[in-house]
Scaffold this active site. Structure first.
Site, short mmCIF file in Angstrom:
data_model
loop_
_atom_site.label_atom_id
_atom_site.label_comp_id
_atom_site.label_asym_id
_atom_site.label_seq_id
_atom_site.Cartn_x
_atom_site.Cartn_y
_atom_site.Cartn_z
N LYS A 1 0.86 -1.19 0.00
CA LYS A 1 0.00 0.00 0.00
C LYS A 1 0.89 1.23 0.00
O LYS A 1 2.06 1.20 0.39
CB LYS A 1 -0.93 0.02 1.22
CG LYS A 1 -0.22 0.03 2.60
CD LYS A 1 0.23 1.37 3.09
CE LYS A 1 0.86 1.28 4.49
NZ LYS A 1 1.58 2.51 4.88
N ASP B 1 -2.98 -1.04 10.49
CA ASP B 1 -3.12 -1.06 9.03
C ASP B 1 -3.77 -2.32 8.50
O ASP B 1 -4.09 -2.40 7.31
CB ASP B 1 -1.74 -0.90 8.36
CG ASP B 1 -1.21 0.52 8.43
OD1 ASP B 1 -1.96 1.41 8.88
OD2 ASP B 1 -0.05 0.73 8.05
#
Length: 286
Positions: free
Chosen positions: A10, A135
């Site tokens: 990401k 996350d």
């Protein structure tokens, strides 16, 4: 039968620190987007309840490994009598700000939820995942998102899917090094997602990473000569954005020898969820 599942990277397209919490964590506003590049995990389910991982990650005992912890968490929560052998094909650097460990944990939860036939929804898996790391939920939910809180309050969004050159300067930055720095900006005003998407993207962690790690300073300065560039997460990876793959590859060909880099496409639907959808369609036809 062994199944291979993607564990994508990401980027934090922007990252603002809006305050420090009583528990020591920080509130933030950030924009997550996935890359069509990352690690890969292979799962071989067994009737033996043992959970194993190979190869071992140097310096990370099983008790701290997010892959093992995720598998055990799901196994215990759902009282699964079966086990699994997991093989990790690691391409993402540790301490790079690309979310490798969190992504590995999310892929483990999503894949084993299907392979062990646990039947949990993505929201239920995300609730498990946040206990492993802030996350993890965005990787479990599988869509680019505007995140608040410590990163677990997610609102799906669809930013432009640009091409990125992602570069690693050869250093690992522990997250506490950045968040523990007294000069870190911790009072950026909260803004609406509409305002943020229409503003210049900034990472509040970047000045600290550039100050404390000379290699990051060198890399950001070099990349800025070619395209808009900034830190992802707490670093150490830096990314530059381009409108075409060709322009990204042109700069990739000029990367200094001391830098490791790759070009990838930003994607709003996670490759993990694309793979799951394909598997589900195949199973429905079988």
């Amino acid at each position: 039968m062994t199944q291979f599942w993607p564990s994508p990277a990401k980027l934090n397209l922007f990252l603002y620190i809006t305050g420090r919490r009583a528990d020591g964590y920080h509130n933030l506003q950030t924009l997550f987007q996935f890359l069509d590049y990352g690690d890969r995990l292979a799962f071989a389910v067994s009737d033996d309840p043992q959970i194993s991982l190979s190869p071992a990650i140097a310096g990370v005992p099983n008790e701290q490994n997010l892959i093992i912890r995720a598998a055990r968490l799901l196994q215990q929560r759902m009282a699964v009598p079966r086990g699994v052998s997991i093989t990790l094909d690691k391409r993402l650097p540790m301490g790079g700000g690309l979310g490798g460990g969190s992504s590995n944990a999310a892929t483990t939860l999503v894949a084993l939820n299907m392979l062990w036939q646990c039947g949990l929804s993505d929201s239920e898996l995300a609730e498990l995942g946040v206990t492993l790391g802030a996350d993890v939920p965005v990787f479990v939910m599988g869509h680019a998102a505007f995140a608040e809180g410590i990163g677990e309050i997610l609102q799906p969004v669809s930013p432009a899917e640009k091409w990125y050159l992602v570069a690693h300067p050869g250093v690992s930055i522990p997250t506490p090094t950045i968040f523990g720095d007294p000069q870190l900006t911790r009072d950026t005003p909260k803004r609406s997602i509409d305002v943020l998407l229409d503003s210049i993207y900034i990472n509040d962690c970047e000045p600290i990473a550039r100050k404390r790690f000379y290699e990051v300073e060198q890399l950001v300065s070099w990349l800025l000569e070619y395209a808009p560039s900034r830190l992802t997460g707490t670093g150490a990876c830096v990314f530059a954005e381009f409108d075409t793959q060709e322009s990204a590859n042109e700069v990739l060909s000029k990367v200094p020898a001391w830098v490791k880099a790759f070009v990838a496409r930003g994607v709003n639907l996670s490759p993990l969820h694309q793979t799951r959808a394909e598997r589900m369609r195949a199973a429905a036809k079988a």
